[in-house]
Write a protein that holds these residues in place. Sequence first.
Motif, PDB file in Angstrom:
ATOM      1  N   ALA A   1       0.925  -1.086   0.094  1.00 28.37           N
ATOM      2  CA  ALA A   1       0.193   0.066   0.126  1.00 28.37           C
ATOM      3  C   ALA A   1       0.618   1.144   0.058  1.00 28.37           C
ATOM      4  O   ALA A   1       1.888   1.141   0.667  1.00 28.37           O
ATOM      5  CB  ALA A   1      -0.888   0.000   1.361  1.00 28.37           C
TER       6      ALA A   1
ATOM      7  N   ARG B   1      -3.938   1.348  -3.229  1.00 23.21           N
ATOM      8  CA  ARG B   1      -4.655   1.067  -1.943  1.00 23.21           C
ATOM      9  C   ARG B   1      -4.873  -0.591  -2.033  1.00 23.21           C
ATOM     10  O   ARG B   1      -5.138  -0.907  -3.057  1.00 23.21           O
ATOM     11  CB  ARG B   1      -5.799   1.831  -1.666  1.00 23.21           C
TER      12      ARG B   1
ATOM     13  N   SER C   1       0.091   5.602  -5.197  1.00 17.10           N
ATOM     14  CA  SER C   1      -0.481   5.799  -3.874  1.00 17.10           C
ATOM     15  C   SER C   1      -1.454   4.754  -3.829  1.00 17.10           C
ATOM     16  O   SER C   1      -2.829   4.876  -3.340  1.00 17.10           O
ATOM     17  CB  SER C   1      -1.282   7.107  -3.539  1.00 17.10           C
TER      18      SER C   1
ATOM     19  N   GLU D   1      -7.643  -1.781  -1.979  1.00 15.17           N
ATOM     20  CA  GLU D   1      -8.941  -1.779  -2.602  1.00 15.17           C
ATOM     21  C   GLU D   1      -8.947  -1.633  -4.231  1.00 15.17           C
ATOM     22  O   GLU D   1      -9.524  -1.748  -4.772  1.00 15.17           O
ATOM     23  CB  GLU D   1      -9.992  -0.935  -2.177  1.00 15.17           C
TER      24      GLU D   1
ATOM     25  N   ARG E   1      -4.499  10.069  -8.296  1.00  9.55           N
ATOM     26  CA  ARG E   1      -3.789   8.599  -8.097  1.00  9.55           C
ATOM     27  C   ARG E   1      -3.308   7.996  -9.365  1.00  9.55           C
ATOM     28  O   ARG E   1      -2.106   7.520  -9.392  1.00  9.55           O
ATOM     29  CB  ARG E   1      -4.279   7.567  -6.918  1.00  9.55           C
TER      30      ARG E   1
ATOM     31  N   SER F   1      -1.667  -4.698   2.465  1.00 10.56           N
ATOM     32  CA  SER F   1      -1.699  -3.704   3.619  1.00 10.56           C
ATOM     33  C   SER F   1      -0.624  -3.555   4.429  1.00 10.56           C
ATOM     34  O   SER F   1       0.132  -4.513   4.439  1.00 10.56           O
ATOM     35  CB  SER F   1      -3.207  -3.684   4.070  1.00 10.56           C
TER      36      SER F   1
END
Length: 120
Positions: free
Chosen positions: A14, A86, A84, A88, A66, A120
């Motif tokens: 992440a 994530r 950046s 998700e 992003r 993560s």
Amino acid sequence: QAQLVESGGGLVQAGGSLRLSCAASGRPFSSDAMGWFRQAPGKEREFVARISRSGSTYYVDSVKGRFTISRDNAKNTVYLQMNSLRPEDTAVYYCNRVSPVILTQHLGAWGQGTLVTVSS
């Protein structure tokens, strides 16, 4: 018929970055708007970003600021720079031709996609 080959996926933490590429062949690349889509596990495929023949771009809200889509007509290639990242964002990413009228509508067959996994 256009053939599409996606590459550049992988495993990233992440906050990290990846750059996806999509090489197109089989029809004049510069005449098509191109887009990126993604399909997360257990979910339907969704639109991510598009770039017109002239270079105008459009993004889904969740990736604005992003992700950056770009194209190189000389190389018949469209790119997706993803920063950046994530968890998700984890999904199989696909490129495709997109409709000039319905901005998020894909045209033509799908390639094999490239898997992006964000830990993560």
